[in-house]
Write an enzyme that holds these catalytic residues in place. Structure first.
Site, PDB file in Angstrom:
ATOM      1  N   HIS A   1       0.960  -1.267  -0.104  1.00  0.00           N
ATOM      2  CA  HIS A   1       0.192   0.241  -0.032  1.00  0.00           C
ATOM      3  C   HIS A   1       1.058   1.355  -0.004  1.00  0.00           C
ATOM      4  CE1 HIS A   1       0.455  -0.514   4.514  1.00  0.00           C
ATOM      5  NE2 HIS A   1       0.752   1.270   4.614  1.00  0.00           N
TER       6      HIS A   1
ATOM      7  N   ASP B   1      -0.140  -7.218   1.401  1.00  0.00           N
ATOM      8  CA  ASP B   1       0.330  -6.287   1.222  1.00  0.00           C
ATOM      9  C   ASP B   1       2.203  -6.264   1.899  1.00  0.00           C
ATOM     10  OD1 ASP B   1       0.513  -3.521   1.829  1.00  0.00           O
ATOM     11  OD2 ASP B   1      -0.139  -3.540   3.508  1.00  0.00           O
TER      12      ASP B   1
ATOM     13  N   GLY C   1       3.600   6.527   8.436  1.00  0.00           N
ATOM     14  CA  GLY C   1       4.311   6.891   7.721  1.00  0.00           C
ATOM     15  C   GLY C   1       5.350   5.498   8.766  1.00  0.00           C
TER      16      GLY C   1
ATOM     17  N   SER D   1       4.100   2.267   7.878  1.00  0.00           N
ATOM     18  CA  SER D   1       4.324   1.430   7.657  1.00  0.00           C
ATOM     19  C   SER D   1       5.789   0.899   6.720  1.00  0.00           C
ATOM     20  CB  SER D   1       3.232   2.102   6.252  1.00  0.00           C
ATOM     21  OG  SER D   1       1.641   2.469   6.979  1.00  0.00           O
TER      22      SER D   1
ATOM     23  N   ILE E   1      -2.394  -0.565  12.281  1.00  0.00           N
ATOM     24  CA  ILE E   1      -2.469   0.721  12.722  1.00  0.00           C
ATOM     25  C   ILE E   1      -4.217  -0.251  13.184  1.00  0.00           C
ATOM     26  CG2 ILE E   1      -0.354   1.269  14.102  1.00  0.00           C
ATOM     27  CD1 ILE E   1      -2.426   3.788  13.573  1.00  0.00           C
ATOM     28  N   LEU E   2      -4.552  -0.419  14.568  1.00  0.00           N
ATOM     29  CA  LEU E   2      -6.408  -0.447  15.033  1.00  0.00           C
ATOM     30  C   LEU E   2      -6.053   0.630  15.897  1.00  0.00           C
ATOM     31  CD1 LEU E   2      -8.497  -2.144  14.169  1.00  0.00           C
ATOM     32  CD2 LEU E   2      -8.258  -2.686  17.057  1.00  0.00           C
TER      33      LEU E   2
ATOM     34  N   GLY F   1      -5.765 -25.343  -1.950  1.00  0.00           N
ATOM     35  CA  GLY F   1      -7.636 -26.088  -2.726  1.00  0.00           C
ATOM     36  C   GLY F   1      -8.162 -26.236  -1.570  1.00  0.00           C
TER      37      GLY F   1
END
Length: 464
Positions: free
Chosen positions: A107, A137, A211, A213, A231-232, A270
């Site tokens: 991202h 990600d 920032g 990240s 973050i949450l 699968g």
């Protein structure tokens, strides 16, 4: 004994034991510099040169009409050409190879057209994404002309324990490289409460902010244990609940990038699974909840070839417990395709040890792309018959069949169909193969009725 006698004994003890009185009243004095100055600075000095600041930009198109991408209303609201603007993002990255490999988040850089990477010593390099995966990600960059860079060694993230001390290093809010400390608060985190939802994340209370990240989560030995990713928070700032991608997944991304892979290849399960809770454990006759229970198996799955069926329980993979459905996918992702690993399971209620062969999703090698060349509204559609590889790529239901859209060009570009849409029916004719769609597309009629599946929902639109 009288009160006076007790007092006499107490006074005698204190007089005859002056050393104990001195010990109780006199605090200990630090005897070395190390005891006086406890600090993370040696670890920071060792690791921070490996953490970089990333400045990325990309050109995005803004539709003036909110209905421009809607498959039905777009035919009534023509907004003309889209307006372009430059979108900039700020993040961090970690040098994992001395010859210029840097790992960050998808991202941050995954769709960027221009990437500038700045080291802690102010050197700047142009970066290019050479391997990326949106679902994980993770993105791997190659720095142009870089050599002899300070690479950060990777730890075994499976050896982490809750309570271990960690440091988060990154560039929060663009203020410059910053270090925050904390502990490992949890392991194998996943679920709808976590941004991204999938994966098997490390949770930490080390402060992570926008920032950070793509920055490093390091242990007390100066090794990379994770890549900070989310973050949450309700406010947008650190609430003490941050998440990092485990280093073992970073290691596999790095290995594939160094091998020249341009697309991340992970072993295909699968299968569809669900967590084992108290109710499921009781129904299966288990002593306690553990592992994941199989609910669906694709006929080509390696799990199916071992004789496992719906209702069987997967307990561990490569001697690591399987904690949730997303943890199973993570466990597979950190292993190379072609390997064979030990699987512990309950098959028909009996414990078994099996050798599981790790395979890529069938159809990964090549895609049989078919372009619709008719003059009608379907002209320009690029489609393919569904394979396990396409089901996995677009996140479709495991047992999906039929035709999937890969691209839309020419007249079909105005329909609002997107890659990953499954074409179900056209003008009352069920579409099972690309040949069915080619045949229907040749019809000469005034009104077309197209039924397709997107995100598990059936949608219909009429086109003149």
């Amino acid at each position: 004994m009288t009160r006076s006698a007790i007092l006499a004994v107490f006074l005698a003890f204190t007089v005859t034991n002056p050393a104990q009185m001195a010990f109780a009243e006199t605090p200990q004095v630090p005897e070395s510099r190390a005891e006086i100055q406890l600090s993370f600075s040696p670890i920071v000095k060792e690791t921070s040169p490996s953490v970089v600041n990333i400045y990325a930009s990309r050109v995005v198109e803004e539709r003036l009409s909110p209905f421009a991408d809607d498959p039905f209303f777009s035919q009534f609201f023509r907004s003309g050409p889209a307006r372009q603007r430059v979108q900039r993002s700020l993040g961090s990255g970690v040098i994992v190879s001395g010859d210029g490999l840097v790992v960050s988040n998808y991202h941050v850089v995954g769709e960027a057209s221009d990437i500038r990477v700045v080291l802690s010593d102010k050197r700047e390099y142009k970066g290019e994404v050479i391997l990326a995966d949106k679902d994980a990600d993770v993105a791997v960059l190659r720095l142009d002309g870089a050599s002899d860079l300070p690479a950060l060694p990777l730890a075994d993230s499976d050896a982490l324990e809750v309570g271990d001390l960690v440091l988060a290093i990154g560039n929060p809010f663009g203020v410059g490289q910053t270090v925050s400390s904390g502990i490992v608060s949890g392991l194998a985190r996943s679920g709808s409460a976590i941004p991204g939802g999938a994966g098997s994340y490390i949770q930490t209370d080390a402060a992570i902010n926008p920032g950070n990240s793509g920055g490093a989560l390091v242990d007390m030995s100066g090794r990379l244990v994770g890549i900070n990713t989310s973050i949450l928070s309700r406010s947008g700032g650190s609430n003490g609940i941050g998440f990092a991608i485990p280093a073992n997944l970073v290691r596999e991304f790095t290995r594939q990038a160094e091998a020249g892979q341009t697309r991340f290849i992970h072993p295909w399960s699968g299968v569809s699974t669900q967590s084992v809770d108290d109710a499921v454990a009781e129904a299966l006759g288990l002593d306690r909840p553990e592992g994941v229970v199989l609910s669906e198996l694709h006929p080509q799955s390696s799990f199916a070839t071992l004789g496992l069926t719906a209702g069987d329980v997967l307990l561990s993979l490569d001697d690591q417990p399987i904690l949730s459905p997303s943890d199973l996918e993570y466990r597979l992702s950190i292993l190379p395709v072609g390997a064979s690993v030990k699987l512990s399971a309950l098959r028909a209620g009996e414990p078994v040890e099996l050798d599981l062969s790790l395979i890529a999703a069938p159809g990964s090698e090549s895609i049989d792309r078919v372009e619709i060349t008719s003059s009608g509204p379907l002209g320009g559609l690029v489609v393919a018959d569904l394979t396990p590889a396409l089901i996995d790529e677009y996140g479709l239901a495991l047992m999906s069949e039929g035709v999937v859209l890969l691209d839309a060009q020419g007249p079909s570009a105005r329909l609002g169909l997107r890659p990953g849409d499954r074409i179900v029916e056209v003008n009352g004719t069920e579409i099972r193969t690309t040949k069915d769609l080619q045949s229907v597309a040749r019809q000469k009629i005034g009104m077309w009725l197209i039924t397709f599946e997107r995100g598990g929902r059936l949608l219909r639109m009429r086109v003149k």
